[in-house]
Design an enzyme around this catalytic site. Structure first.
Site, PDB file in Angstrom:
ATOM      1  N   LYS A 173       0.566   6.752  10.656  1.00  0.00           N
ATOM      2  CA  LYS A 173       0.286   8.043  10.037  1.00  0.00           C
ATOM      3  C   LYS A 173      -0.701   7.825   8.907  1.00  0.00           C
ATOM      4  O   LYS A 173      -0.422   7.119   7.941  1.00  0.00           O
ATOM      5  CB  LYS A 173       1.559   8.685   9.502  1.00  0.00           C
ATOM      6  CG  LYS A 173       1.327  10.104   8.995  1.00  0.00           C
ATOM      7  CD  LYS A 173       1.866  10.257   7.603  1.00  0.00           C
ATOM      8  CE  LYS A 173       1.613  11.641   7.040  1.00  0.00           C
ATOM      9  NZ  LYS A 173       0.386  11.702   6.241  1.00  0.00           N
ATOM     10  N   CYS A 214      -2.860   0.786  -6.882  1.00  0.00           N
ATOM     11  CA  CYS A 214      -1.447   0.614  -7.205  1.00  0.00           C
ATOM     12  C   CYS A 214      -1.234  -0.530  -8.186  1.00  0.00           C
ATOM     13  O   CYS A 214      -0.269  -0.528  -8.955  1.00  0.00           O
ATOM     14  CB  CYS A 214      -0.644   0.374  -5.936  1.00  0.00           C
ATOM     15  SG  CYS A 214      -1.252  -0.992  -4.933  1.00  0.00           S
ATOM     16  N   GLU A 253       2.643   5.622 -13.912  1.00  0.00           N
ATOM     17  CA  GLU A 253       1.460   5.253 -13.133  1.00  0.00           C
ATOM     18  C   GLU A 253       0.519   6.457 -13.080  1.00  0.00           C
ATOM     19  O   GLU A 253       0.787   7.433 -12.385  1.00  0.00           O
ATOM     20  CB  GLU A 253       1.863   4.832 -11.720  1.00  0.00           C
ATOM     21  CG  GLU A 253       0.693   4.369 -10.882  1.00  0.00           C
ATOM     22  CD  GLU A 253       1.094   3.961  -9.481  1.00  0.00           C
ATOM     23  OE1 GLU A 253       0.479   3.047  -8.931  1.00  0.00           O
ATOM     24  OE2 GLU A 253       2.027   4.577  -8.925  1.00  0.00           O
ATOM     25  N   GLY A 258       8.974   6.267  -1.614  1.00  0.00           N
ATOM     26  CA  GLY A 258       9.652   5.131  -1.008  1.00  0.00           C
ATOM     27  C   GLY A 258      11.152   5.346  -0.923  1.00  0.00           C
ATOM     28  O   GLY A 258      11.802   4.960   0.050  1.00  0.00           O
ATOM     29  N   GLU A 313       5.471  -1.122  -0.032  1.00  0.00           N
ATOM     30  CA  GLU A 313       4.558  -1.548  -1.095  1.00  0.00           C
ATOM     31  C   GLU A 313       4.250  -0.292  -1.879  1.00  0.00           C
ATOM     32  O   GLU A 313       3.556   0.591  -1.397  1.00  0.00           O
ATOM     33  CB  GLU A 313       3.300  -2.194  -0.516  1.00  0.00           C
ATOM     34  CG  GLU A 313       2.492  -2.977  -1.545  1.00  0.00           C
ATOM     35  CD  GLU A 313       1.519  -2.104  -2.329  1.00  0.00           C
ATOM     36  OE1 GLU A 313       1.896  -1.685  -3.453  1.00  0.00           O
ATOM     37  OE2 GLU A 313       0.435  -1.844  -1.830  1.00  0.00           O
TER      38      GLU A 313
END
Length: 528
Positions: A226, A329, A426, A277, A295
Site C-alpha cells: 500500500k 523519521c 516529532e 503503529g 519502523e
C-alpha cells in the site's frame, strides 16, 4: 555514501529578507530576521518533461481500476495543483490483491523458482531502475516536492543498490545442521513467510519501496504493498518495471489510497508514525496474530561536544535536520550543544539557515522544496507558533515562503527547554531546536528522556566521548561525525516507540522468513 553524495548539495545560498512572527522572543534587530526572499517563488514552476503513465491499481500483474471505480487526486506540493487522478483502493481491492498474492505463493512459480532465478529477476529490475532514473526521479520530485538533484543523484542510485544487495542474498539464505543429544539428525530450514503486507510512507516513497520489496522477494514471499495516498505515482512505475524484469503475475500487488488498516490480515511490514503503529499492532492482535515489523517516528538528538570544530558541526547539524525538508523519521531535530560553544553555534546555525536555498525542486541548486501537503504545512506552522509562545528564541525563519504551495522558511530556535513541544514531538519539518548542555552526566539522561529511540548523531574528536555516548544512547543507530549514512548493509530501526524489527542488512531477512526444525531419527549412526 549518502552523506558524501549530499555534500555538494549543502552549500547553496539565498540572500534577501522577510519579517517574522511578532509574538514571543525573536532574535535580530527590531525583531526581524533577514535573509529570506518571498519573491523566490514558483509562480511559473518548471514543467516536468514526462507524462504520468501508471495511475491504476496493480493486481495480479495487470493495471486495473478500483472495484468502486473511484479515484483520488495526487497533488503537486509546489502549487497545490492536481498532477493526476489515481485509482482509489478500498477493502474489496485489498481482498483482490491478497487473493492474487496468496494464489501466486501457493500455486505460482515464484517460491518454486531456484533462489538464483529469483536473484536474476531482481538484478534485471535494478538495471531497469538505472535505465529509468530520469523518469522515476521526476515522478518522485513532482509528487513529493524533494529536490530533483536529491532524487536523481542520491536516492535512485541507493534504490538500485538496495535491490542488488538483496538479489545477492537470495541464494544465500540457508539453514543449519544442529547437533542433538540423542540419535537424531536435526536441521533447520528458513521458509518464506508467505504473503507480506507492506505499507510505505510519503517522505521517501521509492527508497521505502526498495527497503520493503527487495528483501521480501529475495526470500520468496509475495507482496501486497500500500503506497501513501500523497505519493502513489513512483511506486506504480517501479512495480511496472519489476514486471518487465520478469516478475510473475500476483507476486507484487500495489494498492493506492486511504485503505482502512484493520483490513490487513496478513504479515505486515510498516513504516510510519508511532500512533499509527499502535493501530497496526492492535489490528494484528485482534485478527490472527500476524507478525508485525514497525519502523516508526523519532526525535533524534544531534550532540555537539565541547571539542567540536564548530563550523563543521553546524554544517552537519544543518544537514541532519533540514535534509528532505526536515521530513525524515531520523532527522536530528533535537540539537544539543555544549555550553562552551553554544553562542558561537547559534550564530553560525542562524547564518547557515539564512543561506539555505528554498524554491522549485526542479531548479538546479535548490536545497529545499515544499512540504508534502497542506496538512503537514499547517502542522509545522503550528509547532513554530508553539515554540515562540513557549518562550524559545526564534533566531531564523518562522514563516511561509511565497503565497503558493507549501514552502516554509528554514527555522531555528535557541534557548529551547526540554518541556517545550518543539523539544518533545516529532515535527517532521524544517525546524531546528537547539538546547544547551553542561556535561555528559547531565546530557545522557536528557537525551534518553524521550518516548523515541530511532537514531542519534555525535560530533566529537574524542574517542572516549564517542564510545561513552554510543553505548549510553538508547537508539537503534548512532552516527559519529556523520549523519544519514544508509548503506544497504546497515540495519536500521528503533528502540521504544520508534518501532520493532530492523530494515536493511542481513537482519531484515528474518522479517520474511520462518524457521522450521526437521528432526529425523537415526538408526545405528556411525557418529553423533
Amino acid at each position: 555514501m549518502a552523506a558524501r553524495r549530499i555534500s555538494s548539495l549543502l552549500s547553496r545560498s539565498l540572500a534577501s529578507s522577510s519579517s517574522l512572527l511578532t509574538k514571543g522572543r525573536i532574535s535580530g534587530v527590531g525583531g526581524v530576521v533577514s535573509g529570506y526572499s518571498t519573491s523566490f517563488a514558483v509562480d511559473r514552476p518548471i514543467t516536468p518533461s514526462i507524462k504520468v503513465k501508471c495511475t491504476q491499481l496493480l493486481i495480479n500483474g495487470n493495471f486495473v481500476d478500483s472495484a468502486s471505480g473511484k479515484t483520488f487526486p495526487t497533488y503537486d506540493p509546489r502549487t497545490g495543483d492536481v498532477i493526476a487522478h489515481v485509482s482509489e483502493g478500498d477493502a474489496e481491492d485489498i481482498d483482490r490483491a491478497v487473493s492474487a498474492a496468496r494464489t501466486a505463493f501457493d500455486e505460482g512459480p515464484w517460491p518454486r523458482m531456484t533462489a538464483y532465478e529469483r536473484s536474476e529477476v531482481l538484478f534485471r529490475f535494478a538495471d531497469l531502475l538505472d535505465k529509468h532514473i530520469e523518469e522515476l526521479a521526476t515522478l518522485e520530485t513532482w509528487d513529493n516536492g524533494k529536490p530533483y538533484e536529491q532524487s536523481a543523484k542520491i536516492e535512485l542510485p541507493m534504490i538500485s543498490r538496495i535491490i542488488r544487495y538483496y538479489a545477492g542474498w537470495a541464494d544465500k539464505v540457508h539453514g543449519l545442521t544442529v547437533p542433538a543429544d540423542g540419535p537424531h539428525h536435526v536441521q533447520t530450514i528458513n521458509e518464506p513467510i508467505g504473503v507480506a503486507g507492506q505499507i510505505i510512507p510519503w517522505n521517501f516513497p521509492l527508497l521505502m519501496f526498495a527497503w520493503k520489496v527487495g528483501p521480501a522477494l529475495a526470500c520468496g514471499c509475495t507482496v501486497v504493498l500500500k503506497s501513501a495516498e500523497q505519493t502513489p505515482l513512483s511506486a506504480l512505475l517501479a512495480a511496472k518495471l519489476l514486471h518487465e524484469a520478469g516478475l510473475p503475475p500476483g507476486v507484487l500487488n500495489v494498492v493506492s489510497g486511504s485503505v482502512e488498516l484493520p483490513v490487513l490480515l496478513f504479515p505486515v511490514i510498516w513504516q510510519w508514525i508511532s500512533e499509527t503503529g499502535k493501530i497496526v499492532l492492535t489490528a494484528a492482535a485482534k485478527s490472527n496474530l500476524k507478525p508485525v515489523t514497525l519502523e516508526l517516528g523519532g526525535k533524534s538528538p544531534f550532540i555537539v561536544c565541547k571539542d567540536a570544530d564548530v563550523d563543521k558541526a553546524v554544517e552537519l547539524a544543518h544537514f541532519a535536520l533540514f535534509f528532505n525538508q526536515g521530513q525524515c523519521c531520523c532527522a536530528g531535530s533535537k540539537t544539543y550543544v555544549h555550553e562552551s560553544v553554544y553562542n558561537e553555534f547559534i550564530e553560525k546555525a542562524k547564518a547557515r539557515a539564512l543561506k539555505r536555498s528554498v524554491g522549485d525542486p526542479f531548479k538546479a541548486g535548490t536545497e529545499q522544496g515544499p512540504q508534502i501537503d497542506s496538512t503537514q504545512f499547517k502542522k509545522i506552522m503550528g509547532y513554530i507558533r508553539s515554540g515562540v509562545e513557549s518562550g524559545a528564541t526564534l533566531v531564523a525563519g518562522g514563516e511561509r515562503l511565497g503565497n503558493k504551495g507549501y514552502y516554509i522558511q528554514p527555522t531555528v530556535f535557541a534557548n529551547v527547554k526540554e518541556d517545550m513541544l518543539i523539544a518533545q514531538d516529532e515535527i517532521f519539518g524544517p525546524v531546528q531546536s537547539i538546547l544547551k548542555f553542561k556535561d555528559m552526566d547531565e546530557l545522557i539522561p536528557r537525551a534518553n528522556q524521550t518516548r523515541y529511540g530511532l537514531a542519534a548523531g555525535v560530533f566529537t574528536n574524542d574517542l572516549d566521548t564517542a564510545n561513552t555516548l554510543t553505548r549510553a544512547l538508547r537508539v537503534g543507530t548512532v552516527w559519529i561525525n556523520c549523519y544519514d549514512v544508509f548503506d544497504a548493509s546497515i540495519p536500521f530501526g528503533g528502540y521504544k516507540m520508534s518501532g520493532q524489527g530492523r530494515e536493511k542488512g542481513v537482519h531484515c531477512l528474518s522479517n520474511y522468513l520462518q524457521v522450521k526444525a526437521v528432526v529425523t531419527k537415526l538408526k545405528d549412526p556411525a557418529w553423533m
